[in-house]
Write a protein that holds these residues in place. Structure first.
Motif, PDB file in Angstrom:
ATOM      1  N   LYS A   1       0.830  -1.210   0.000  1.00 30.10           N
ATOM      2  CA  LYS A   1       0.000   0.000   0.000  1.00 30.10           C
ATOM      3  C   LYS A   1       0.865   1.262   0.000  1.00 30.10           C
ATOM      4  CE  LYS A   1      -4.264  -1.732   2.126  1.00 30.10           C
ATOM      5  NZ  LYS A   1      -5.314  -1.438   3.117  1.00 30.10           N
ATOM      6  N   GLY A   2       1.964   1.228   0.718  1.00 32.17           N
ATOM      7  CA  GLY A   2       2.866   2.379   0.743  1.00 32.17           C
ATOM      8  C   GLY A   2       3.488   2.642  -0.613  1.00 32.17           C
ATOM      9  N   THR A   3       3.865   1.582  -1.306  1.00 30.75           N
ATOM     10  CA  THR A   3       4.447   1.713  -2.639  1.00 30.75           C
ATOM     11  C   THR A   3       3.446   2.334  -3.602  1.00 30.75           C
ATOM     12  OG1 THR A   3       5.813  -0.238  -2.249  1.00 30.75           O
ATOM     13  CG2 THR A   3       5.522   0.446  -4.529  1.00 30.75           C
ATOM     14  N   ILE A   4       2.202   1.868  -3.554  1.00 24.38           N
ATOM     15  CA  ILE A   4       1.158   2.394  -4.436  1.00 24.38           C
ATOM     16  C   ILE A   4       0.926   3.873  -4.153  1.00 24.38           C
ATOM     17  CG2 ILE A   4      -1.292   2.270  -5.012  1.00 24.38           C
ATOM     18  CD1 ILE A   4      -1.102  -0.774  -4.368  1.00 24.38           C
ATOM     19  N   LEU A   5       0.837   4.237  -2.879  1.00 24.22           N
ATOM     20  CA  LEU A   5       0.592   5.641  -2.532  1.00 24.22           C
ATOM     21  C   LEU A   5       1.766   6.516  -2.967  1.00 24.22           C
ATOM     22  CD1 LEU A   5      -1.253   7.715  -1.331  1.00 24.22           C
ATOM     23  CD2 LEU A   5      -0.357   7.183   0.946  1.00 24.22           C
ATOM     24  N   ARG A   6       2.978   5.997  -2.818  1.00 20.61           N
ATOM     25  CA  ARG A   6       4.163   6.761  -3.245  1.00 20.61           C
ATOM     26  C   ARG A   6       4.104   7.035  -4.748  1.00 20.61           C
ATOM     27  NH1 ARG A   6       8.440   3.202  -2.462  1.00 20.61           N
ATOM     28  NH2 ARG A   6       7.768   3.232  -0.284  1.00 20.61           N
ATOM     29  N   GLU A   7       3.679   6.040  -5.520  1.00 20.32           N
ATOM     30  CA  GLU A   7       3.578   6.213  -6.977  1.00 20.32           C
ATOM     31  C   GLU A   7       2.492   7.233  -7.340  1.00 20.32           C
ATOM     32  OE1 GLU A   7       2.927   2.194  -8.208  1.00 20.32           O
ATOM     33  OE2 GLU A   7       5.046   1.659  -8.054  1.00 20.32           O
ATOM     34  N   LEU A   8       1.377   7.200  -6.615  1.00 21.27           N
ATOM     35  CA  LEU A   8       0.322   8.186  -6.864  1.00 21.27           C
ATOM     36  C   LEU A   8       0.802   9.603  -6.539  1.00 21.27           C
ATOM     37  CD1 LEU A   8      -2.886   6.394  -5.494  1.00 21.27           C
ATOM     38  CD2 LEU A   8      -2.422   7.028  -7.873  1.00 21.27           C
ATOM     39  N   LYS A   9       1.560   9.728  -5.461  1.00 20.92           N
ATOM     40  CA  LYS A   9       2.102  11.045  -5.100  1.00 20.92           C
ATOM     41  C   LYS A   9       3.049  11.564  -6.179  1.00 20.92           C
ATOM     42  CE  LYS A   9       3.778  11.557  -0.950  1.00 20.92           C
ATOM     43  NZ  LYS A   9       4.560  11.174   0.252  1.00 20.92           N
ATOM     44  N   ALA A  10       3.870  10.681  -6.717  1.00 21.45           N
ATOM     45  CA  ALA A  10       4.809  11.084  -7.765  1.00 21.45           C
ATOM     46  C   ALA A  10       4.064  11.535  -9.025  1.00 21.45           C
ATOM     47  CB  ALA A  10       5.745   9.923  -8.096  1.00 21.45           C
ATOM     48  N   GLU A  11       2.941  10.883  -9.302  1.00 20.59           N
ATOM     49  CA  GLU A  11       2.150  11.221 -10.488  1.00 20.59           C
ATOM     50  C   GLU A  11       1.391  12.539 -10.313  1.00 20.59           C
ATOM     51  OE1 GLU A  11      -1.942   9.590 -12.605  1.00 20.59           O
ATOM     52  OE2 GLU A  11      -0.649   8.143 -11.588  1.00 20.59           O
ATOM     53  N   LEU A  12       0.789  12.722  -9.134  1.00 17.67           N
ATOM     54  CA  LEU A  12      -0.118  13.852  -8.922  1.00 17.67           C
ATOM     55  C   LEU A  12       0.549  15.084  -8.313  1.00 17.67           C
ATOM     56  CD1 LEU A  12      -3.155  11.847  -7.500  1.00 17.67           C
ATOM     57  CD2 LEU A  12      -2.952  12.813  -9.795  1.00 17.67           C
ATOM     58  N   GLU A  13       1.657  14.881  -7.582  1.00 15.09           N
ATOM     59  CA  GLU A  13       2.333  15.954  -6.856  1.00 15.09           C
ATOM     60  C   GLU A  13       1.353  16.762  -6.011  1.00 15.09           C
ATOM     61  OE1 GLU A  13       4.544  18.182  -9.728  1.00 15.09           O
ATOM     62  OE2 GLU A  13       6.028  16.590  -9.999  1.00 15.09           O
ATOM     63  N   PRO A  14       0.625  16.103  -5.113  1.00 19.48           N
ATOM     64  CA  PRO A  14      -0.392  16.809  -4.317  1.00 19.48           C
ATOM     65  C   PRO A  14       0.229  17.716  -3.268  1.00 19.48           C
ATOM     66  CG  PRO A  14      -0.135  14.563  -3.528  1.00 19.48           C
ATOM     67  CD  PRO A  14       0.730  14.674  -4.761  1.00 19.48           C
ATOM     68  N   GLU A  15      -0.510  18.756  -2.935  1.00 20.44           N
ATOM     69  CA  GLU A  15      -0.046  19.657  -1.866  1.00 20.44           C
ATOM     70  C   GLU A  15      -0.287  19.034  -0.494  1.00 20.44           C
ATOM     71  OE1 GLU A  15      -2.164  23.264  -1.360  1.00 20.44           O
ATOM     72  OE2 GLU A  15      -4.008  22.242  -0.841  1.00 20.44           O
ATOM     73  N   LEU A  16      -1.192  18.065  -0.425  1.00 28.21           N
ATOM     74  CA  LEU A  16      -1.526  17.400   0.833  1.00 28.21           C
ATOM     75  C   LEU A  16      -1.897  15.953   0.538  1.00 28.21           C
ATOM     76  CD1 LEU A  16      -2.357  17.348   3.893  1.00 28.21           C
ATOM     77  CD2 LEU A  16      -4.644  18.094   3.147  1.00 28.21           C
ATOM     78  N   THR A  17      -1.337  15.025   1.315  1.00 27.95           N
ATOM     79  CA  THR A  17      -1.679  13.602   1.176  1.00 27.95           C
ATOM     80  C   THR A  17      -2.133  13.072   2.531  1.00 27.95           C
ATOM     81  OG1 THR A  17      -0.037  13.285  -0.576  1.00 27.95           O
ATOM     82  CG2 THR A  17      -0.859  11.305   0.522  1.00 27.95           C
ATOM     83  N   VAL A  18      -3.321  12.473   2.543  1.00 28.36           N
ATOM     84  CA  VAL A  18      -3.907  11.906   3.765  1.00 28.36           C
ATOM     85  C   VAL A  18      -4.144  10.420   3.547  1.00 28.36           C
ATOM     86  CG1 VAL A  18      -5.852  12.016   5.386  1.00 28.36           C
ATOM     87  CG2 VAL A  18      -5.054  14.108   4.244  1.00 28.36           C
ATOM     88  N   ALA A  19      -3.913   9.617   4.576  1.00 29.52           N
ATOM     89  CA  ALA A  19      -4.196   8.174   4.511  1.00 29.52           C
ATOM     90  C   ALA A  19      -5.103   7.797   5.674  1.00 29.52           C
ATOM     91  CB  ALA A  19      -2.909   7.358   4.569  1.00 29.52           C
ATOM     92  N   VAL A  20      -6.106   6.958   5.385  1.00 27.23           N
ATOM     93  CA  VAL A  20      -7.079   6.544   6.398  1.00 27.23           C
ATOM     94  C   VAL A  20      -7.193   5.026   6.376  1.00 27.23           C
ATOM     95  CG1 VAL A  20      -9.434   6.810   7.265  1.00 27.23           C
ATOM     96  CG2 VAL A  20      -8.392   8.654   5.920  1.00 27.23           C
ATOM     97  N   GLY A  21      -7.002   4.383   7.541  1.00 26.32           N
ATOM     98  CA  GLY A  21      -7.114   2.931   7.604  1.00 26.32           C
ATOM     99  C   GLY A  21      -7.198   2.444   9.028  1.00 26.32           C
ATOM    100  N   ASP A  22      -7.214   1.117   9.186  1.00 27.54           N
ATOM    101  CA  ASP A  22      -7.404   0.561  10.529  1.00 27.54           C
ATOM    102  C   ASP A  22      -6.452  -0.559  10.900  1.00 27.54           C
ATOM    103  OD1 ASP A  22      -8.412  -1.392   8.819  1.00 27.54           O
ATOM    104  OD2 ASP A  22     -10.123  -1.891  10.105  1.00 27.54           O
ATOM    105  N   GLY A  23      -5.677  -1.084   9.925  1.00 35.07           N
ATOM    106  CA  GLY A  23      -4.910  -2.291  10.198  1.00 35.07           C
ATOM    107  C   GLY A  23      -3.411  -2.153   9.977  1.00 35.07           C
ATOM    108  N   PHE A  24      -2.690  -3.231  10.295  1.00 34.98           N
ATOM    109  CA  PHE A  24      -1.227  -3.212  10.170  1.00 34.98           C
ATOM    110  C   PHE A  24      -0.786  -2.994   8.722  1.00 34.98           C
ATOM    111  CE2 PHE A  24      -1.512  -5.249  14.316  1.00 34.98           C
ATOM    112  CZ  PHE A  24      -0.483  -4.597  14.990  1.00 34.98           C
ATOM    113  N   ASN A  25      -1.556  -3.519   7.770  1.00 39.32           N
ATOM    114  CA  ASN A  25      -1.151  -3.348   6.379  1.00 39.32           C
ATOM    115  C   ASN A  25      -1.422  -1.934   5.867  1.00 39.32           C
ATOM    116  OD1 ASN A  25      -3.919  -3.884   6.479  1.00 39.32           O
ATOM    117  ND2 ASN A  25      -3.960  -4.790   4.449  1.00 39.32           N
ATOM    118  N   ASP A  26      -1.987  -1.071   6.721  1.00 42.44           N
ATOM    119  CA  ASP A  26      -2.159   0.337   6.366  1.00 42.44           C
ATOM    120  C   ASP A  26      -0.982   1.194   6.832  1.00 42.44           C
ATOM    121  OD1 ASP A  26      -4.734  -0.047   5.208  1.00 42.44           O
ATOM    122  OD2 ASP A  26      -5.576  -0.151   7.229  1.00 42.44           O
ATOM    123  N   LEU A  27      -0.113   0.629   7.676  1.00 42.09           N
ATOM    124  CA  LEU A  27       0.979   1.431   8.236  1.00 42.09           C
ATOM    125  C   LEU A  27       1.943   1.904   7.158  1.00 42.09           C
ATOM    126  CD1 LEU A  27       1.749  -0.574  11.504  1.00 42.09           C
ATOM    127  CD2 LEU A  27       0.509   1.592  11.282  1.00 42.09           C
TER     128      LEU A  27
END
Length: 210
Positions: free
Chosen positions: A141-167
């Protein structure tokens, strides 16, 4: 101006806890499925192998049977209102689920989510082949989010989850929000409802003078 928010799905946006477990129980394969889960958590098999073993137990079941379950899953209170609020405030929205695309795809379509990543059962002529395309494992999940950030270059990135695989996605976000988190899981904010998530995001937008 683009903002990005990534959600876990089960236990976060919808009331299902684990599609894998719920389908095992529906199809009467939970005893074997539990054995495979124990092998994974004991470090004896990797996530890809675990997903393949699980899917192999459902060979011969139909897409209709799978979707009957997926269509029965209900939203968490406040999910639709939260997504609407985010869309009104320039957020690109992603679902990152280690569950199944049959559910994640339905939710993404209904909510108008921009990106959806989940594990795909392989069907042939509408029947489960026993194969799976494991797009999201317990660490990626971290790898996917990193790739999305590189593509979009957002001014703010938020993550919402509940489990260990969200860390892993929590580490990639500017702000992490843990909703009813599993024991040992913490975000920058720990909350009990999606209404609280909305208020935190509203505050973040205000802090940035938008």
């Amino acid at each position: 101006m683009v903002r990005l928010i990534a959600f876990d799905l089960e236990g976060t946006l919808v009331k299902s806890v684990s599609g894998w477990v719920e389908l095992h129980k529906r199809f009467g394969t939970w005893e074997k499925g539990k054995e495979y889960a124990e092998l994974f958590f004991a470090g004896k098999i990797d996530y890809v192998k675990w997903a393949e073993l699980d899917a192999s137990l459902w060979k011969g079941h139909t897409r209709e049977e799978i979707m009957e379950w997926a269509d029965s899953v209900e939203y968490m209170d406040g999910a639709k209102e939260l997504i609407e609020f985010l869309r009104e405030n320039d957020f690109r929205i992603a679902i990152l689920s280690s569950g199944l695309m049959c559910l994640a795809g339905r939710i993404a379509k209904e909510l108008g989510v921009d990106y959806v990543y989940a594990n795909e059962l392989v069907f042939e002529n509408g029947v489960v082949t026993g194969k799976v395309n494991p797009i999201v494992d317990f660490r990626s999940k971290g790898t996917i989010l990193r790739e999305l950030k590189a593509e979009l270059e957002p001014e703010l990135t938020v993550a919402v989850g509940d489990g260990f695989n969200d860390l892993s996605m929590f580490k990639e976000a500017d702000v992490s929000i843990a909703i009813n988190p599993h024991e040992g899981v913490e975000g920058d904010h720990n909350v009990e409802s999606l209404h609280e998530v909305m208020e935190i995001v509203r505050g973040l937008i205000g802090e940035r003078g938008q």
